[in-house]
Design a protein around this motif. Structure first.
Motif, PDB file in Angstrom:
ATOM      1  N   GLN A  56      -1.843  -0.345  -7.732  1.00 18.29           N
ATOM      2  CA  GLN A  56      -2.828  -1.146  -6.735  1.00 18.29           C
ATOM      3  C   GLN A  56      -2.533  -2.579  -6.580  1.00 18.29           C
TER       4      GLN A  56
ATOM      5  N   THR B  29     -16.981  -0.417  -9.236  1.00 18.64           N
ATOM      6  CA  THR B  29     -15.918   0.717  -8.814  1.00 18.64           C
ATOM      7  C   THR B  29     -16.797   1.950  -8.184  1.00 18.64           C
ATOM      8  N   ILE B  30     -17.803   2.376  -8.894  1.00 20.21           N
ATOM      9  CA  ILE B  30     -18.626   3.413  -8.145  1.00 20.21           C
ATOM     10  C   ILE B  30     -19.172   3.077  -6.654  1.00 20.21           C
TER      11      ILE B  30
ATOM     12  N   LEU C  20     -15.982   2.794  -4.180  1.00 17.12           N
ATOM     13  CA  LEU C  20     -15.615   4.063  -3.988  1.00 17.12           C
ATOM     14  C   LEU C  20     -16.594   4.949  -3.001  1.00 17.12           C
TER      15      LEU C  20
ATOM     16  N   GLY D  10     -16.032   3.585   0.560  1.00 14.86           N
ATOM     17  CA  GLY D  10     -14.574   3.786   1.277  1.00 14.86           C
ATOM     18  C   GLY D  10     -13.904   2.401   1.115  1.00 14.86           C
TER      19      GLY D  10
ATOM     20  N   LYS E 258     -10.843   0.131  -0.048  1.00  8.31           N
ATOM     21  CA  LYS E 258      -9.627  -0.108  -0.432  1.00  8.31           C
ATOM     22  C   LYS E 258      -9.481  -0.789  -1.896  1.00  8.31           C
ATOM     23  N   TYR E 259      -8.748  -0.408  -2.745  1.00 11.27           N
ATOM     24  CA  TYR E 259      -8.356  -0.739  -3.996  1.00 11.27           C
ATOM     25  C   TYR E 259      -9.596  -0.958  -4.647  1.00 11.27           C
ATOM     26  N   ALA E 260     -10.611   0.119  -4.593  1.00 11.16           N
ATOM     27  CA  ALA E 260     -11.781   0.146  -5.552  1.00 11.16           C
ATOM     28  C   ALA E 260     -11.408  -0.013  -6.930  1.00 11.16           C
ATOM     29  N   LEU E 261     -10.811   0.522  -7.543  1.00 16.24           N
ATOM     30  CA  LEU E 261     -10.409   0.716  -8.878  1.00 16.24           C
ATOM     31  C   LEU E 261      -9.977  -0.915  -9.367  1.00 16.24           C
TER      32      LEU E 261
END
Length: 399
Positions: free
Chosen positions: A117, A263-264, A267, A270, A272-275
């Motif tokens: 990522q 992070t949650i 997600l 939606g 991008k690159y959430a983590l």
């Protein structure tokens, strides 16, 4: 017969002007400041004597700080194991095995995903930034601001595009210069890298002895001090330990909670690159107030390029995270043990960052907390020594 009063002898300190300025106390204060200035001046002239101590401090500071952080994180767990009647040495061994297992799982499971990522984000971020500037130009073209700027003969489109190009070129040039500097100064780079590796290798050994004998250190310090100072010294050490422990344990737990919530939330919407963005929020949240601003910037750029509605969803998620952290998580975990005003925290972070860079930003608040404990106890000793502050008078002004 009329009683005669003893004749007062006038001197320099009994004059009205000197008494108005403070009398003997003023003279003693000036003498102390003068002697202190002389001492500082002499130390500046013989500063080369302290070069070995400076080198020793620079070598020890990194493993020492990391070991202290590990000590305060693992000490509660070690206390739980001792309550289960597990010997301290075996408890330390169990904790080491657990930490190694957690690090291994993170490296095997999480690191490859974060690496991919990060690589993709580094490659696509210039595209996102260019798209953001184009959106700004299009917005200005379709707004009333365009008419005013046209009357002023101000070509904002050219200025914005040149600014964007300069930023991208600066980033590329910086990366190229950095790579060239590493290639030309490979010897210095390797020596620095070797020093960092050696420092990291020594952390487990320092941490082991801290966990094993850390509780004995305050008693050892008090034994070498005069008996009449031991009570006050015990209070100072206890308050320092409480301040550092509360800050390190609390800040780490709060940062982990923020990273998980971000992070949650990303997600769910939606993003991008959430983590990766959640991990960045967790890392930067170690620095209060300034960290969240750093973490939200790349997320805001990505969201704004995707769609304005995504930016709205990002703002909602970030607001909810900050409200939950400020109203529920931090009060429960951190409490009011530090008792540091937010404005003081901001000034400490800015000052420590200007003086010492990134280490100053990270260590500025706990250092300020320790300094505050010392000043508070010194002021208590001052009140006890001169007895010029009455509790009844102080209570009048308590709010």
């Amino acid at each position: 017969m009329r009683e005669q009063r003893p004749r007062e002898h006038s001197n320099f300190f009994s004059t009205k002007f000197i008494r108005f300025l403070g009398g003997k106390n003023l003279l003693f204060t000036l003498i102390i400041l003068l002697l202190l200035a002389c001492v500082i001046f002499m130390f500046g002239k013989v500063s080369f004597i302290f070069t070995p101590l400076q080198v020793l401090f620079e070598v020890v500071i990194l493993p020492g700080v990391l070991a202290v952080i590990g000590y305060y994180l693992l000490r509660p767990l070690l206390g739980i194991l001792e309550k289960w009647r597990i010997p301290r040495a075996w408890g330390i061994l169990i904790l080491y095995i657990g930490v190694i297992g957690v690090i291994t799982l993170l490296v095997v499971l999480v690191y490859p995903f974060l690496r991919d990522q990060f690589t993709n984000l580094a490659q696509e971020f210039p595209v996102y930034f260019m798209a953001l500037t184009q959106n700004v130009v299009e917005y200005l073209n379709n707004s009333r601001v365009n008419e005013y700027l046209a009357n002023m003969d101000f070509n904002y489109e050219k200025v914005v595009m040149n600014f964007t190009t300069d930023i991208i070129e600066t980033v590329k040039d910086t990366a190229a210069n950095l790579a060239q500097g590493v290639a030309t100064g490979i010897t210095g780079f390797l020596s620095t890298l070797t020093g960092i590796i050696l420092s990291l290798v020594t952390v487990p050994f320092i941490l082991f002895y801290l966990l094993k004998d850390g509780e004995k250190l305050p008693r050892f310090v008090m034994k070498i001090c005069p008996p009449r100072m031991r009570t006050g010294l015990h209070d100072v050490l206890h308050d320092m330990d409480k301040q550092i422990s509360s800050y390190i344990q609390g800040q780490i737990l709060v940062s982990m909670c923020i990273g998980a919530m971000v992070t949650i939330g990303f997600l769910i919407i939606g993003m991008k690159y959430a983590l990766l963005l959640g991990f960045l929020a967790m890392i930067t949240s170690v620095v209060p107030y300034l960290g969240p601003v750093i973490a939200i910037t790349p997320a805001a750029i990505i969201a704004l390029v995707n769609s304005p509605f995504m930016l709205v969803k990002l703002a909602i998620v970030w607001t909810v995270v900050q409200l939950i952290e400020g109203k529920f998580i931090s009060p429960q975990i951190m409490g009011k043990s530090l008792s540091i005003h937010p404005v003081s925290i901001i000034f400490v972070l800015l000052t420590a960052g200007s003086l010492f860079g990134v280490p100053g930003v990270i260590l500025g608040i706990p250092g300020y907390a320790i300094f505050k404990v010392l000043v508070t106890h010194l002021f208590k000793l001052f009140k006890k020594r001169y007895n010029r502050y009455e509790d009844e008078e102080v209570q009048k002004y308590d709010v």
